[in-house]
Design an enzyme around this catalytic site. Sequence first.
Site, PDB file in Angstrom:
ATOM      1  CB  CYS A   1      -0.946   0.143   1.299  1.00  0.00           C
ATOM      2  SG  CYS A   1      -0.299  -0.364   2.805  1.00  0.00           S
TER       3      CYS A   1
ATOM      4  CG  HIS B   1      -5.291  -0.843   1.403  1.00  0.00           C
ATOM      5  ND1 HIS B   1      -5.399   0.525   2.151  1.00  0.00           N
ATOM      6  CD2 HIS B   1      -4.438  -1.507   2.052  1.00  0.00           C
ATOM      7  CE1 HIS B   1      -4.350   0.500   2.872  1.00  0.00           C
ATOM      8  NE2 HIS B   1      -3.759  -0.532   2.870  1.00  0.00           N
TER       9      HIS B   1
ATOM     10  CG  ASP C   1      -8.251   2.476   0.642  1.00  0.00           C
ATOM     11  OD1 ASP C   1      -7.045   1.926   0.705  1.00  0.00           O
ATOM     12  OD2 ASP C   1      -8.981   1.985   1.640  1.00  0.00           O
TER      13      ASP C   1
END
Lengths: 465, 587
Positions: free
Chosen positions: B420, B546, B544
């Site tokens: 990440c 992820h 994000d």
Amino acid sequence: MVRTVYSPEYCLQYLEQYASQEIFVTGLILGQITEARENVIHLARTPEEKNSDSTSENSSVSDKAEAVRNLLGVSEAWVADHAKHVTRMLPGGMFVQGVFITSDEDIFEDPNYFSKVRSILNYTYKVLHANEYMYGNCPYTNERLVLHMSTNTKVLTCKTVEVGSNVKNTIIKPVDWKFLSKPQQWQRLDCYYEFDDVYPVIVKKSGISVKHQFQQILESAHKTIESSVMFIDGELRNGSEALEQLIKKKKPKNSSKSIQDMAKSMHVSLFVPFENSLPETVEYLECDGSIHFSGVVSSSVFMCPKATINEAIAAVKQDIVRSLASRFTMHCDALIDDNLLPEEKVCFNEPPRRVLVPVGTLYLCDYLFPGEAPAEALLSVRELLDLQITETDVVCDVETPADTSEFDALDRDASSEELLATPQEASQFMYITGICFAMLVLIVSIIIHYYDSILEVITKLLTRS
Amino acid sequence: MSPRLKISSYVIERLSNLDTNESTGCLYGLMYDGTLLVIGLSIELFENDKNTFKQLLLNLPAEIELCGVVKFGESLSMESSLKDIIQEVDITDNPLVILINKDKNMKAHFLVHDKFEETKYEVVNAEELWKQFLHVRLNTVLPLSCEATFSGVKNIMQNKRKKIASGQVSFHIDGTAVYLFGVASDVGLTGTNTEATIGELIDSKNPEQLSKKKKHNTNIVEIVNVNLVMKSTKDILSDKLVKTAVKMMTTQRKPAFCISMPLRVDTLAIIHRSTKLLDLYTVLVESACRSLRLLESVLLEQLGQEGIGDGAGLRLPETYHYLPQELGHFITRIVPRGIPDESMEKERRLLHEQLGLPLTKPIFRRGNAYSGNSGGRLLNPHEAIAPTPPKPDVTVALLRGRYAYYHYMQDNFNDDGWGCAYRSMQTIFSWFRYQGYTTVEVPTHREIQQCLVKIGDKPSSFLGSKQWIGSTEVMFCLETLLGVQSRIVFANTGAELQFYAPELVHHFQTHGTPIMIGGGVLAHTILGVEYNSVSNETRYLILDPHYTGAEDLTVVINKGWCGWKNSDFWNKAAHYNLCLPQTKPTI
């Protein structure tokens, strides 16, 4: 399925004429092969082999004549040369499809004769392969026709023989040869392909020849033409459609003259995208001048109406490139000085121009050098196609020879500034002369107008004295 | 009759923010349907010969022409400087004169029979502008070979323009069967009906994109690609048919140096959607000619430079299109290949000044160039989020410019569970590329690890491992690979983060770079912050990394992979480190 070939009926008479004289003859089969149908357009006897020193030695001529009484005496190179010359006369989409032979031997049975046939076909294949831009070998098949008529029995046999492969067991297939009583229909497609390019002349250490320059032009033209998009009668067509469907589509619009429309030619236009394959660099070179390559290649191809649009497109493209290649080869063969940059400041290379010659229901072509009369075309038609036509049959106006005055003008233009200065000086001179003349007229008219008073003054003066 | 007047909101915005000592500016616009639409403006720097409006016009999409002047001052008068520009207005008989005073009060006038007539105008906002207009991009390669001299280049370029204007060229609209023909052909176009408009053609080309566009109201710039084909056959039925057989003429000269190169024409035109395809032909011809003029000026400039005066050092001209957010219209620049951006700062500075653009950030470097190509990644997904209406006491600060969304599993690389921070770092890196600060490629995970091993931050066993990195590592990499310095902000707990809200607001307003935040086991990218100065309430715009799904904007937005998060998004117990990349003022 057995390969079927359609041939005009006169070809049968042509063969019979030789067969009945019981002489051995060999020649070429000219035709067109498309997915839908294969047509033969003409049979052309290979001319008698001429020995270069035949005039001086009569004995050798008789030897030679003796030799070509049968197939084994035929020179492969001679037939191949014939095929090469005939290919120049064929529009795109037409090819030398094979050979015909009239003889008393059965050429398919006798191994000696058959290996000679194979050898002729393979040699021809090789020779025609030498210049890819001539499209000498039909790109759609490697099977060549061999047509035989026995002088004894008048029986006609046709088979195909595979060429260009090294396989020992040559594939031989039977062919169904059919004669048509009615003349074959042809769809004609016409265009004028235009060139107008300026290149720098780049002289390398080895110098540069006209031949080399023409080769470069040919290569680039080939690339451009291959990448071009073709429109028929102003429209982009579906490539898999048959030509005859276009004719049908046209019909309902003006149904009254539909029959005439059938015979009408289609107008082709080519659009070239600009080259995308150019090297992504700036080249920097020393050059000694420039080349202006300009003019048109007229193209008329004849397609079987069952042929697809794609086949027609390929034929037009072949035609333009083949015609260009033919002219260049003929021009270079006739050149005395092959130097691109001779002594003169301006040098003009004018390759022969295209003329059309009728063969059956369509036209093949020939090339005339500057100054040559249409009669010259009769000669090659007779020699290479074994056909008699008259001078009026030759269509000479599809292209015109270069205007030499145009060349002179360019010559003057390029010669230098001194020449350019002359007309200016001349006009200056004219100007001054003009003024002088005007002055003179003025003076004279004044004199005339005041003639009386002047006379009076003069007499007065005279009387005083 | 003077035309109706519309002015792009970009022009209004720029005029009201403009701070200049010059007295005059030029206005650029286009005519459509009896309306004059003002799209751009420039400040006339009279002392600089090269950067006149005439030169600038070559940088604008075709169809945009000089349409009037803007006068900075209190009153209108026909000064000579004003007159000189007005004389050049061709697009309308009634040049536009806008007067703008110190208080930014603006008045528009048409010059009718040498008299100023004040006129009303309508403001066209950005959304409306992009909805009504689209761009046509013509791409082609012309082979160029000529003598490496000024006259050689000038002549050949003139010939090329003549050829293009001769009616012999045709244009093909990519992905369609539509060809446009010039006067050398009997018909104007084929492949569609003669009444069709460009807008209709585009809508019929991709109906599904139409619905998509309506869903997310992002300002998509529509670009129609066109290529050029040359008619190489003559019209058989024409009376003027010259049938001279091919011939070759060789002219000998004194040996001279020649250049030969592929001339890549890549040019834009802006047109209203209701433009008929039949009328597009002349637009494209003009567009091609404009591009050739610009190419010519670049080549001549190179030839004039010392050392390459003979052409030996001539470089291939490369075209770049820019769509700076401040301008709201394209600027096309052509630069010699291989010359680093850094050594062309002077030219860019002039352009910035001429267009009244800030001198603090790159706008016209190669990296800034507009491109629809992002390697399949989503660009600026946050722009698809519906904007929140402004509230009192609330400050919203977002990053500026463009970035690409990097996340898990991209490039067929499985980094689920450990990559990440790498992805966040890549997003930041892409921002520096898109903003023109660098031309260095976005580093892969391995390259990031290599960099950290090389500077001694990590042992060599780190290479190829699945170890996490944090904010400091991101900082090290940015410094090593880009020379970008970062500030690290440390928060003891997630709750403490909101004390830094004013600092984040300041960061986005000054530097505008994405922020990488690492805390606990997670790394995120912060794209913006919303701060209520009264209640101290803070929200964060989060990207994000992820996300493991496909590049689908709808999913990314609807499932909140990119979206506004409240303070409770952060783990109350975890430490947080933020990496705030800093920009330096540069052009």
